[in-house]
Design an enzyme around this catalytic site. Structure first.
Site, mmCIF file in Angstrom:
data_model
loop_
_atom_site.group_PDB
_atom_site.id
_atom_site.type_symbol
_atom_site.label_atom_id
_atom_site.label_comp_id
_atom_site.label_asym_id
_atom_site.label_seq_id
_atom_site.Cartn_x
_atom_site.Cartn_y
_atom_site.Cartn_z
ATOM 1 N N SER A 202 0.848 -1.196 0.000
ATOM 2 C CA SER A 202 0.000 0.000 0.000
ATOM 3 C C SER A 202 0.879 1.240 0.000
ATOM 4 O O SER A 202 2.001 1.217 0.526
ATOM 5 C CB SER A 202 -0.889 0.015 1.250
ATOM 6 O OG SER A 202 -1.537 1.266 1.398
ATOM 7 N N TYR B 158 -1.487 -0.195 10.397
ATOM 8 C CA TYR B 158 -1.590 -0.639 9.004
ATOM 9 C C TYR B 158 -0.390 -0.147 8.200
ATOM 10 O O TYR B 158 0.230 -0.917 7.447
ATOM 11 C CB TYR B 158 -2.890 -0.110 8.397
ATOM 12 C CG TYR B 158 -3.138 -0.571 6.984
ATOM 13 C CD1 TYR B 158 -3.657 -1.830 6.729
ATOM 14 C CD2 TYR B 158 -2.850 0.259 5.905
ATOM 15 C CE1 TYR B 158 -3.897 -2.255 5.433
ATOM 16 C CE2 TYR B 158 -3.080 -0.157 4.605
ATOM 17 C CZ TYR B 158 -3.605 -1.412 4.375
ATOM 18 O OH TYR B 158 -3.830 -1.825 3.078
#
Length: 255
Positions: free
Chosen positions: A142, A155
Site C-alpha cells: 500500500s 496498518y
C-alpha cells in the site's frame, strides 16, 4: 495467453483486489488457488466462475498468519494443481485507530496478518521456487507503507515492513531465478477501506488525488498480472505505485 501452464496461489483471493487478481491471472492462462479465511462462499463461487470460463481453480481455506497453514496452502496448490509458479501475497486486514487509544491486540493482529502472512507464505513457497530455479512473488502492499495517515499507524507500519521485506527477499532470491516485487495501491474502494472512500470523506480524499478518482480493483490486478508475466522479467525488488498520482502530492494525511 502468457501465463498458460502456470499455477498461482493468491492469498485473500475471495474478494476485492484478490478476486480481481485471480480473474486476471486465470484470464491469462494460469491455474489459480484461491485462498480465503472466512469467505468460503465467495471463494467457491469465484472458483466456479473461472472453471465455467474454461480455466482451472480451487478454493483453499487457511489463515496466513499461521505458518503451518501457509505451508498447507502451498502443499494444496502443488498437489491439486500440479505445481506452483506464482505467489501473490494479498491477504490483509485493518483495525484503524489513533496510537494513543490503540489496543495492543489491534496492533499485533494487523502485523501478524499483513506482514506475517507475507513472510509465512514466502517462506513456504521458496523451496519450490529455488529447486526449479524460477518463480514470481508479488506482494500487495500500500502507499500507506511509504507515507503517513492519521489513524493508520499499525496498518502503515505493516505495509512498510512488507516493502522492506520485498527488497530484501528480492536480493536473496535473485540468484535462484526468483523475482520479488510489490504493488502499492492507493485508494481503491474495497471492504477494507470503505470508510475512507465513501461520503464526505471520500469526496475530500478524491480531490487530493491528481487523477481525481479512486482506483478500480481491476486496475490494481492488471499491474499484478504484469509483474507475474514475462514482460517484467527484468524487474525485481521494485515497489510499483498504482495510486492515481497520490504519492506525488504533499497532503496532510487526513481527509
Amino acid at each position: 495467453m502468457k501465463l498458460q501452464g502456470q499455477v498461482a496461489l493468491v492469498t485473500g483471493g475471495s474478494r476485492g483486489i484478490g478476486a480481481a487478481v485471480c480473474r486476471a491471472l486465470a484470464a491469462d492462462g494460469a491455474a489459480v488457488a484461491i485462498n480465503y479465511r472466512g469467505s468460503r462462499g465467495p471463494a467457491e463461487e469465484l472458483a466456479a466462475e473461472i472453471q465455467a470460463a474454461g480455466g482451472r481453480a480451487i478454493a483453499v481455506r487457511g489463515d496466513v498468519a499461521d505458518p503451518a497453514a501457509a505451508e498447507e496452502l502451498v502443499r494444496r496448490a502443488v498437489e491439486d494443481l500440479g505445481g506452483i509458479d506464482i505467489l501473490v501475497n494479498n491477504a490483509g486486514v485493518a483495525h484503524d485507530g489513533l496510537v494513543y487509544t490503540m489496543a495492543m491486540d489491534d496492533w499485533l493482529h494487523v502485523m501478524k496478518v499483513n506482514f506475517g502472512g507475507v513472510f509465512h507464505c514466502t517462506k513456504a513457497v521458496l523451496p519450490h521456487f529455488m529447486s526449479k530455479g524460477a518463480g514470481v512473488i508479488v506482494n500487495v502492499s500500500s502507499v500507506m507503507g511509504e507515507r503517513g495517515w492519521i489513524g493508520e499507524s499499525n496498518y502503515a507500519a505493516s505495509k512498510g515492513a512488507v516493502n522492506a521485506f520485498t527488497r530484501c527477499c528480492a536480493m536473496e532470491s535473485a540468484r535462484f531465478g526468483v523475482r520479488v516485487n510489490a504493488v502499492l495501491p492507493g485508494f481503491a474502494p474495497t471492504d477494507l477501506v470503505a470508510g475512507l472512500t465513501e461520503g464526505a470523506t471520500g469526496r475530500s480524499i478524491r480531490k487530493q488525488i491528481p487523477l481525481r478518482d479512486f482506483g478500480r480493483v481491476q486496475q490494481i490486478a492488471d499491474v499484478v498480472r504484469f509483474l507475474c508475466g514475462p514482460e517484467s522479467s527484468y524487474m525485481t525488488g521494485s515497489l510499483v505505485n498504482v495510486d492515481g498520482g497520490a504519492m506525488t502530492a504533499l497532503g496532510l494525511g487526513r481527509p
